[in-house]
Structure formats: structure tokens, C-alpha cells
Design a protein around this motif. Structure first.
Motif, PDB file in Angstrom:
ATOM      1  N   ALA A 255       0.834  -1.213   0.000  1.00  0.00           N
ATOM      2  CA  ALA A 255       0.000   0.000   0.000  1.00  0.00           C
ATOM      3  C   ALA A 255       0.864   1.256   0.000  1.00  0.00           C
ATOM      4  O   ALA A 255       0.564   2.234  -0.700  1.00  0.00           O
ATOM      5  CB  ALA A 255      -0.921  -0.003   1.224  1.00  0.00           C
ATOM      6  N   ILE A 256       1.952   1.240   0.785  1.00  0.00           N
ATOM      7  CA  ILE A 256       2.842   2.402   0.844  1.00  0.00           C
ATOM      8  C   ILE A 256       3.530   2.613  -0.507  1.00  0.00           C
ATOM      9  O   ILE A 256       3.713   3.757  -0.954  1.00  0.00           O
ATOM     10  CB  ILE A 256       3.872   2.223   1.975  1.00  0.00           C
ATOM     11  N   THR A 257       3.912   1.531  -1.169  1.00  0.00           N
ATOM     12  CA  THR A 257       4.544   1.644  -2.490  1.00  0.00           C
ATOM     13  C   THR A 257       3.591   2.281  -3.500  1.00  0.00           C
ATOM     14  O   THR A 257       3.978   3.197  -4.240  1.00  0.00           O
ATOM     15  CB  THR A 257       4.977   0.245  -2.993  1.00  0.00           C
ATOM     16  N   VAL A 258       2.352   1.815  -3.532  1.00  0.00           N
ATOM     17  CA  VAL A 258       1.352   2.397  -4.444  1.00  0.00           C
ATOM     18  C   VAL A 258       1.150   3.875  -4.128  1.00  0.00           C
ATOM     19  O   VAL A 258       1.121   4.733  -5.028  1.00  0.00           O
ATOM     20  CB  VAL A 258       0.018   1.629  -4.335  1.00  0.00           C
ATOM     21  N   PHE A 259       1.022   4.189  -2.842  1.00  0.00           N
ATOM     22  CA  PHE A 259       0.817   5.567  -2.413  1.00  0.00           C
ATOM     23  C   PHE A 259       2.009   6.442  -2.801  1.00  0.00           C
ATOM     24  O   PHE A 259       1.843   7.558  -3.328  1.00  0.00           O
ATOM     25  CB  PHE A 259       0.610   5.585  -0.893  1.00  0.00           C
ATOM     26  N   TYR A 260       3.219   5.936  -2.574  1.00  0.00           N
ATOM     27  CA  TYR A 260       4.428   6.712  -2.870  1.00  0.00           C
ATOM     28  C   TYR A 260       4.590   6.943  -4.373  1.00  0.00           C
ATOM     29  O   TYR A 260       4.923   8.048  -4.810  1.00  0.00           O
ATOM     30  CB  TYR A 260       5.653   5.983  -2.317  1.00  0.00           C
ATOM     31  N   LEU A 261       4.339   5.909  -5.172  1.00  0.00           N
ATOM     32  CA  LEU A 261       4.558   6.024  -6.610  1.00  0.00           C
ATOM     33  C   LEU A 261       3.526   6.908  -7.298  1.00  0.00           C
ATOM     34  O   LEU A 261       3.846   7.619  -8.250  1.00  0.00           O
ATOM     35  CB  LEU A 261       4.542   4.633  -7.253  1.00  0.00           C
ATOM     36  N   PHE A 262       2.304   6.902  -6.806  1.00  0.00           N
ATOM     37  CA  PHE A 262       1.229   7.572  -7.533  1.00  0.00           C
ATOM     38  C   PHE A 262       0.689   8.830  -6.866  1.00  0.00           C
ATOM     39  O   PHE A 262       0.018   9.622  -7.512  1.00  0.00           O
ATOM     40  CB  PHE A 262       0.071   6.596  -7.779  1.00  0.00           C
ATOM     41  N   ALA A 263       0.962   9.016  -5.568  1.00  0.00           N
ATOM     42  CA  ALA A 263       0.358  10.177  -4.903  1.00  0.00           C
ATOM     43  C   ALA A 263       1.258  10.858  -3.892  1.00  0.00           C
ATOM     44  O   ALA A 263       0.959  11.973  -3.461  1.00  0.00           O
ATOM     45  CB  ALA A 263      -0.941   9.754  -4.208  1.00  0.00           C
ATOM     46  N   GLY A 264       2.353  10.202  -3.488  1.00  0.00           N
ATOM     47  CA  GLY A 264       3.136  10.686  -2.353  1.00  0.00           C
ATOM     48  C   GLY A 264       3.662  12.091  -2.474  1.00  0.00           C
ATOM     49  O   GLY A 264       3.624  12.865  -1.518  1.00  0.00           O
ATOM     50  N   GLY A 265       4.152  12.450  -3.641  1.00  0.00           N
ATOM     51  CA  GLY A 265       4.779  13.754  -3.778  1.00  0.00           C
ATOM     52  C   GLY A 265       3.813  14.924  -3.836  1.00  0.00           C
ATOM     53  O   GLY A 265       4.203  16.073  -3.709  1.00  0.00           O
ATOM     54  N   ASP A 266       2.530  14.651  -4.041  1.00  0.00           N
ATOM     55  CA  ASP A 266       1.551  15.719  -4.251  1.00  0.00           C
ATOM     56  C   ASP A 266       0.624  15.944  -3.063  1.00  0.00           C
ATOM     57  O   ASP A 266      -0.303  16.736  -3.146  1.00  0.00           O
ATOM     58  CB  ASP A 266       0.694  15.394  -5.492  1.00  0.00           C
ATOM     59  N   ILE A 267       0.846  15.239  -1.959  1.00  0.00           N
ATOM     60  CA  ILE A 267      -0.072  15.311  -0.827  1.00  0.00           C
ATOM     61  C   ILE A 267       0.617  15.974   0.363  1.00  0.00           C
ATOM     62  O   ILE A 267       1.727  15.584   0.734  1.00  0.00           O
ATOM     63  CB  ILE A 267      -0.567  13.906  -0.443  1.00  0.00           C
ATOM     64  N   PRO A 268      -0.024  16.978   0.973  1.00  0.00           N
ATOM     65  CA  PRO A 268       0.569  17.593   2.168  1.00  0.00           C
ATOM     66  C   PRO A 268       0.515  16.635   3.359  1.00  0.00           C
ATOM     67  O   PRO A 268      -0.283  15.703   3.387  1.00  0.00           O
ATOM     68  CB  PRO A 268      -0.319  18.826   2.402  1.00  0.00           C
ATOM     69  N   TYR A 269       1.377  16.909   4.357  1.00  0.00           N
ATOM     70  CA  TYR A 269       1.452  16.076   5.566  1.00  0.00           C
ATOM     71  C   TYR A 269       1.689  14.607   5.213  1.00  0.00           C
ATOM     72  O   TYR A 269       1.091  13.693   5.783  1.00  0.00           O
ATOM     73  CB  TYR A 269       0.178  16.231   6.413  1.00  0.00           C
ATOM     74  N   TYR A 270       2.580  14.403   4.269  1.00  0.00           N
ATOM     75  CA  TYR A 270       2.874  13.074   3.734  1.00  0.00           C
ATOM     76  C   TYR A 270       3.281  12.101   4.843  1.00  0.00           C
ATOM     77  O   TYR A 270       2.781  10.968   4.917  1.00  0.00           O
ATOM     78  CB  TYR A 270       3.989  13.221   2.691  1.00  0.00           C
TER      79      TYR A 270
ATOM     80  N   GLY B  27       4.693  -8.182  -6.114  1.00  0.00           N
ATOM     81  CA  GLY B  27       3.931  -7.058  -6.648  1.00  0.00           C
ATOM     82  C   GLY B  27       4.661  -5.739  -6.488  1.00  0.00           C
ATOM     83  O   GLY B  27       4.623  -4.882  -7.387  1.00  0.00           O
ATOM     84  N   MET B  28       5.340  -5.573  -5.367  1.00  0.00           N
ATOM     85  CA  MET B  28       6.129  -4.357  -5.160  1.00  0.00           C
ATOM     86  C   MET B  28       7.259  -4.262  -6.172  1.00  0.00           C
ATOM     87  O   MET B  28       7.520  -3.198  -6.742  1.00  0.00           O
ATOM     88  CB  MET B  28       6.683  -4.338  -3.733  1.00  0.00           C
ATOM     89  N   MET B  29       7.926  -5.387  -6.428  1.00  0.00           N
ATOM     90  CA  MET B  29       9.010  -5.399  -7.418  1.00  0.00           C
ATOM     91  C   MET B  29       8.479  -5.071  -8.815  1.00  0.00           C
ATOM     92  O   MET B  29       9.118  -4.346  -9.584  1.00  0.00           O
ATOM     93  CB  MET B  29       9.686  -6.772  -7.427  1.00  0.00           C
ATOM     94  N   LEU B  30       7.289  -5.589  -9.115  1.00  0.00           N
ATOM     95  CA  LEU B  30       6.682  -5.316 -10.422  1.00  0.00           C
ATOM     96  C   LEU B  30       6.351  -3.831 -10.567  1.00  0.00           C
ATOM     97  O   LEU B  30       6.570  -3.234 -11.634  1.00  0.00           O
ATOM     98  CB  LEU B  30       5.417  -6.161 -10.575  1.00  0.00           C
ATOM     99  N   LEU B  31       5.858  -3.223  -9.491  1.00  0.00           N
ATOM    100  CA  LEU B  31       5.494  -1.806  -9.541  1.00  0.00           C
ATOM    101  C   LEU B  31       6.716  -0.915  -9.769  1.00  0.00           C
ATOM    102  O   LEU B  31       6.640   0.063 -10.514  1.00  0.00           O
ATOM    103  CB  LEU B  31       4.807  -1.399  -8.234  1.00  0.00           C
ATOM    104  N   ILE B  32       7.828  -1.258  -9.128  1.00  0.00           N
ATOM    105  CA  ILE B  32       8.997  -0.374  -9.246  1.00  0.00           C
ATOM    106  C   ILE B  32       9.835  -0.678 -10.487  1.00  0.00           C
ATOM    107  O   ILE B  32      10.761   0.079 -10.806  1.00  0.00           O
ATOM    108  CB  ILE B  32       9.904  -0.441  -7.995  1.00  0.00           C
ATOM    109  N   SER B  33       9.505  -1.775 -11.188  1.00  0.00           N
ATOM    110  CA  SER B  33      10.307  -2.109 -12.367  1.00  0.00           C
ATOM    111  C   SER B  33      10.199  -1.038 -13.448  1.00  0.00           C
ATOM    112  O   SER B  33      11.124  -0.834 -14.240  1.00  0.00           O
ATOM    113  CB  SER B  33       9.877  -3.471 -12.933  1.00  0.00           C
TER     114      SER B  33
END
Length: 334
Positions: free
Chosen positions: A104-119, A168-174
Motif C-alpha cells: 500500500a505504501i509503495t502504491v501511495f508513494y509512486l502515484f500520490a506521495g509527492g503531491d499530498i501535504p502532511y505526507y 507485486g512491489m518489485m513489479l510496480l517499481i520495475s
């Protein structure tokens, strides 16, 4: 006889507390940039140099606080899971909870992490969401109709989920950028990447609220450690009690690893060592497990940062210590 046992337990906990303080002092003073023990109090009192104050207050103390809080959370989480599942091999990392939080953290970081305040403050909640969904599926596949929760099946199902989610995490970051892939790789290694004061504040509420509740309900855990028929005979609602405690265990583990990264085996070792020292009653061994969990994680991080040529993440040091212990427990339980 009873008083002698209580005195022995008290001596064991006092010894653990002394060892814990020694580990903390070593962590603060270790390394070329550490603050020597004789300078700790003057620096804390505001009488240190700028360099000493910066190293202690902005580098060492926040990291140390994160490690202590995470170690406590993992130890309590492991204690709950071992009691609820009646499986001595249960650990939030081994049975897939860490991987659920990490996915869940990987998905959040890759797709939304940089654009959300109070990350930093959102990460524990994101980790909890991923972990609780994973725990629900693991629990569902581990329950056998008419026989309830099967401890060995829980372990095997959890290992399967952990492997699948890690893949799944490895697949996401590939296909991710190098910087994003590096973050996930650091998380998987247990690098304690969130070592600043905002991450302390993000982790603290989960510990302050949930750990005292678990200590307050120690008797519930004592009853759950008995056979199912005995627990029902004492008036405990098994399904409801298990669900509440598993949710707490998942929340504590997810909050911890969202800040530290993947740290396995702390939740496995701490309860076992604590029961050896303080006995089986949760009122006695939970505080001991908290000291052991925090001390082990601080020691692993200090060892990793004291290597002469390179830094080894705390998660890898913990795995090097915990994997042989896990094999020993498997042989013993088999």
C-alpha cells in the motif's frame, strides 16, 4: 514460592531496563559523529556546542525515538499475534502483514506521495489500510469450517501472501524512476528512512493509544491463551475479541514499518525472550517484550551504522539475528 517467582521476574525486568539504557547510551555515542556519554547531559541542558546540539537533537534523538517506538510496536504486535493464533512462529513480518503495508505504501508513494501535504502523517494510515486488508484475506484463508483458526495454515498462507505482495512491489517499481525505485528498495531493506521529528509525531499517537489499551486488556490475552472451550466457559466472545486484537496488532505493525521499512523477526523474538524471563502472564511479559523489542531494534541499527566500510540497514541486521532464531523455534515446535 509465589513471592520468590515475583522477585525473580522483577529482577529480570530491572536487568532488561538496565541493558536497554546501556543500548540507548551506546547508540547516542557510537560512531565518529556521536556525542560522548559525559557530554550528553550538558548538551541536553543547552550547554553544548552547535555541532553537538545539532548531532544529538536533530540527528541522533529523532532516529533513536523512532527506533524505540517501532520496536515497542513490533514487540506488542508479535505478542498479540502469537497469543491469538496460538502459534509461537507468528510474527507480523512472517505472516504477511508487513508486505501488505509495504504494498500500500509503495502504491501511495509512486502515484500520490509527492503531491499530498502532511505526507509523513498519512503513511501509517496508508500502511494500516494495506495491512488490514491483507490480514483479513490471510485470516479468511486460514479458518477451517468447524475447526476455527488453524495456526500452521495461518503461517503458510501468510508466507504465501508475503511472497506475492513482495513480488507485486518489485513489479510496480520495475517501471518507476530510479529515485522512486531506490526508496522502495530502501524500505524493503529496513533502512529506517523516516528518522526525523515529523515521523516521530506520526508514529507516536498509534503507540500512545493502542499499547496502553493492550496492557489494560492483558487479562483478555491471558484467557485467549487458554483452550477455546476454557475461554468460552469464562464468558469471552472469541470472534469479537480476536478481531479487535488482530486489528490492533496490524495497526501497530503497519505504523512501525511505514516509518522504519521492512523489519522482520523483532515481533517474533521479543515475546519469546520475554516469556522466558517474566513468565506467561501478559501483565508481566508484555513490558519485558517492549524493552526487548526496542532494545533489539536500536542495537540492530547501531551495529549497522558502526560497520567500518559501509552501512547495513537495521532490517538486514535484524534478519541476520532473527532467521537462525526462527529456524530454532521451527525445529523446537516440530
Amino acid at each position: 514460592m509465589h513471592n520468590a517467582k515475583k522477585r525473580r521476574t522483577l529482577r529480570g525486568i530491572l536487568l532488561l531496563a538496565a541493558l536497554f539504557v546501556a543500548v540507548l547510551l551506546a547508540a547516542l555515542s557510537a560512531g565518529a559523529s556521536g556525542v560522548t556519554i559525559d557530554r550528553l547531559l550538558p548538551v541536553l541542558a543547552g550547554n553544548g556546542t552547535f555541532k553537538e546540539s545539532f548531532i544529538l537533537l536533530e540527528v541522533r534523538l529523532p532516529r533513536l525515538t523512532v527506533l524505540v517506538l517501532a520496536g515497542i510496536a513490533l514487540a506488542v504486535s508479535g505478542s498479540i499475534l502469537q497469543t491469538v493464533t496460538r502459534n509461537d512462529l507468528a510474527d507480523p513480518g512472517i505472516i504477511g502483514i508487513h508486505s501488505g503495508a509495504g504494498f500500500a505504501i509503495t502504491v501511495f508513494y509512486l502515484f500520490a506521495g509527492g503531491d499530498i501535504p502532511y505526507y509523513a502523517y498519512l503513511l501509517p494510515a496508508v500502511g494500516f489500510a494495506g495491512a488490514i486488508v491483507t490480514a483479513a484475506f490471510i485470516y479468511l484463508f486460514s479458518v477451517e469450517k468447524g475447526r476455527g483458526l488453524r495456526p500452521m495454515r495461518l503461517l503458510l498462507v501468510g508466507i504465501g501472501f508475503a511472497s506475492a505482495l513482495s513480488g507485486g512491489m518489485m513489479l510496480l517499481i520495475s517501471g518507476a524512476e530510479r529515485r522512486e525505485a531506490a526508496f522502495v528498495a530502501q524500505w524493503l531493506a529496513g533502512s529506517v528512512w523516516g528518522a526525523d521529528w515529523p515521523f516521530v509525531l506520526a508514529l507516536l499517537p498509534w503507540i500512545v493509544v493502542l499499547v496502553p489499551f493492550v496492557l489494560y486488556r492483558s487479562n483478555m490475552l491471558n484467557i485467549l491463551a487458554l483452550s477455546e472451550s476454557s475461554a468460552i466457559g469464562l464468558g469471552l466472545k472469541l470472534s469479537r475479541s480476536r478481531m479487535i486484537l488482530i486489528a490492533i496488532a496490524v495497526a501497530l505493525a503497519a505504523a512501525a514499518v511505514s516509518v522504519t521499512g521492512y523489519i522482520a523477526f523483532i515481533g517474533l523474538m521479543a515475546p519469546h525472550i520475554a516469556r522466558t524471563i517474566a513468565g506467561p502472564r501478559h501483565q508481566h511479559y508484555l513490558p519485558a517484550a517492549m524493552l526487548i523489542g526496542a532494545g533489539l531494534l536500536v542495537a540492530a541499527d547501531t551495529i549497522g551504522h558502526s560497520m567500518p566500510a559501509f552501512t547495513v540497514p537495521a532490517g538486514i541486521i535484524a534478519a541476520l539475528i532473527g532467521a537462525p532464531y526462527f529456524l530454532y523455534l521451527m525445529r523446537k515446535s516440530g
